[in-house]
Design an enzyme around this catalytic site. Structure first.
Site, PDB file in Angstrom:
ATOM      1  N   HIS A   1      12.344  -2.063 -32.293  1.00 18.08           N
ATOM      2  CA  HIS A   1      13.005  -2.933 -33.267  1.00 18.08           C
ATOM      3  C   HIS A   1      12.410  -2.725 -34.657  1.00 18.08           C
ATOM      4  O   HIS A   1      13.139  -2.727 -35.660  1.00 18.08           O
ATOM      5  CB  HIS A   1      12.879  -4.399 -32.863  1.00 18.08           C
ATOM      6  CG  HIS A   1      13.451  -4.688 -31.509  1.00 18.08           C
ATOM      7  ND1 HIS A   1      13.163  -5.829 -30.804  1.00 18.08           N
ATOM      8  CD2 HIS A   1      14.294  -3.971 -30.725  1.00 18.08           C
ATOM      9  CE1 HIS A   1      13.809  -5.809 -29.647  1.00 18.08           C
ATOM     10  NE2 HIS A   1      14.495  -4.687 -29.574  1.00 18.08           N
TER      11      HIS A   1
ATOM     12  N   HIS B   1      23.146  -4.584 -30.054  1.00 18.90           N
ATOM     13  CA  HIS B   1      21.703  -4.450 -29.828  1.00 18.90           C
ATOM     14  C   HIS B   1      21.365  -3.100 -29.214  1.00 18.90           C
ATOM     15  O   HIS B   1      20.343  -2.497 -29.554  1.00 18.90           O
ATOM     16  CB  HIS B   1      21.148  -5.566 -28.943  1.00 18.90           C
ATOM     17  CG  HIS B   1      19.660  -5.470 -28.808  1.00 18.90           C
ATOM     18  ND1 HIS B   1      18.800  -5.903 -29.794  1.00 18.90           N
ATOM     19  CD2 HIS B   1      18.865  -4.918 -27.836  1.00 18.90           C
ATOM     20  CE1 HIS B   1      17.554  -5.649 -29.441  1.00 18.90           C
ATOM     21  NE2 HIS B   1      17.569  -5.049 -28.252  1.00 18.90           N
TER      22      HIS B   1
ATOM     23  N   ASP C   1      18.769  -0.433 -30.754  1.00 19.37           N
ATOM     24  CA  ASP C   1      17.728   0.267 -29.992  1.00 19.37           C
ATOM     25  C   ASP C   1      17.833   1.777 -30.178  1.00 19.37           C
ATOM     26  O   ASP C   1      16.818   2.473 -30.352  1.00 19.37           O
ATOM     27  CB  ASP C   1      17.860  -0.056 -28.498  1.00 19.37           C
ATOM     28  CG  ASP C   1      17.259  -1.394 -28.120  1.00 19.37           C
ATOM     29  OD1 ASP C   1      16.496  -1.972 -28.922  1.00 19.37           O
ATOM     30  OD2 ASP C   1      17.560  -1.877 -27.011  1.00 19.37           O
TER      31      ASP C   1
ATOM     32  N   HIS D   1      16.637   3.310 -23.570  1.00 21.16           N
ATOM     33  CA  HIS D   1      15.466   3.927 -24.187  1.00 21.16           C
ATOM     34  C   HIS D   1      15.131   5.292 -23.570  1.00 21.16           C
ATOM     35  O   HIS D   1      14.813   6.245 -24.277  1.00 21.16           O
ATOM     36  CB  HIS D   1      14.253   3.002 -24.054  1.00 21.16           C
ATOM     37  CG  HIS D   1      14.439   1.681 -24.711  1.00 21.16           C
ATOM     38  ND1 HIS D   1      14.752   1.545 -26.048  1.00 21.16           N
ATOM     39  CD2 HIS D   1      14.350   0.412 -24.215  1.00 21.16           C
ATOM     40  CE1 HIS D   1      14.845   0.269 -26.346  1.00 21.16           C
ATOM     41  NE2 HIS D   1      14.607  -0.438 -25.251  1.00 21.16           N
TER      42      HIS D   1
END
Length: 314
Positions: free
Chosen positions: A79, A239, A243, A266
């Site tokens: 973030h 979101h 990321d 991720h």
């Protein structure tokens, strides 16, 4: 010339670690040109520093974690890194007294405001960009992510796929032309999210011990539990895009190209970045150090043309 950036002066922030549940303090300090983003664990003796780079990402379970060869880790950096990408900050010292950064409110917005408040400093060195030269794609089962050449700046196109009553199908896709202003207004407030059915598993594995309705969107089997609801109707996919922006900035360079992905996270984001950088034929490292301002430079400049005041208004 589009210049590298750092912060004007040192400052501190504090908050709760998402996974540890402990109070964390982080200090930000200006760094000279060509330093990159350097994280330091100040709670260790001797202190340990880890440079933000794709090879340092060795854990992607529910966050992006930098881990050195001795197992020293600094988690939940994505973030902050997304905010640095939006602000065009290439060089920074980040000192943290815990194995993870504070989660703040689960989004990038608090970091945007912190840096806006302290101010951003141009450095006397050209900013370097990674221009995508040819397509690179990675896959993991039915999940995939790719980078493609494109004209101008950085475009993102992301689709998630959750079968949940609170996630309408038409709100699980989002396309975005990346700029600093756009990130501040369209993406920065999107929070991390989780399902209540997964909380017991996470706690059993010492994860999300600091998670709460103050720093995450929580869903039960039917609805969003947070009393105030969502910040954006499509906050979930936004979101995931936030990321991805943070994960792709682990190289410390903004990308000029097109990112497209399906059900990425991720792990896949880092796989893509490593694959992209593994072959010099995939990219060109460029800067705009001359006095001319062709259309390409004008488009690239949109990455960092928003002033601090503009972020405050976004």
């Amino acid at each position: 010339m589009i210049k590298q950036r750092t912060v004007k002066s040192a400052f501190s922030a504090a908050g709760i670690g998402l996974h540890s549940g402990s109070k964390v303090q982080v200090n930000f300090r200006p760094a000279p040109a060509d330093t990159g983003i350097i994280y330091t664990r100040t709670d260790l003796d001797p202190q340990v520093s880890i440079k933000c780079e794709p090879e340092a990402v060795r854990d992607t379970q529910l966050c992006t974690a930098l881990v050195n060869l001795d197992g020293v880790r600094i988690s939940t950096v994505e973030h902050l890194t997304a905010a640095l990408s939006a602000l065009g900050i290439d060089n920074l010292y980040v000192d943290v007294n815990a194995p993870e950064l504070p989660v703040m409110d689960g989004s990038s917005q608090p970091f945007i405001y912190l840096f806006e408040d302290i101010g951003i400093q141009d450095l006397d060195a050209p900013k370097q960009y990674l221009r995508v030269a040819r397509k690179v794609r990675v896959e993991d089962g039915d999940k995939w992510a790719e980078l493609n050449p494109s004209d101008g700046g950085f475009q993102l196109d992301l689709t998630i796929d959750f079968n949940h009553p609170a996630m309408e199908r038409e709100l699980q896709h989002f396309a975005f032309n990346f700029t600093g202003r756009g990130f501040a207004s369209e993406l920065s407030r999107a929070r991390t999210f989780c399902f209540m059915r997964d909380v017991e598993y996470m706690h059993a594995h010492h994860l999300a011990l600091g998670g709460s309705l103050e720093n995450a969107v929580v869903l039960d089997d039917y609805r969003v539990v947070n009393p105030d609801g969502l910040r954006y109707p499509n906050e979930f996919v936004k979101h995931k895009m936030l990321d991805a922006i943070g994960d792709l900035y682990m190289s410390g360079h903004s990308i000029l190209g097109s990112f497209k992905a399906y059900k990425t996270g991720h792990k896949l984001n880092n796989m893509l970045l490593r694959a992209f950088l593994s072959d010099a034929k995939n990219y060109e490292l460029i800067s705009f150090a001359g006095s001319r301002s062709p259309r390409a430079e004008e488009q690239v400049f949109e990455f960092i043309d928003a002033s601090c005041a503009d972020f405050a208004k976004a």
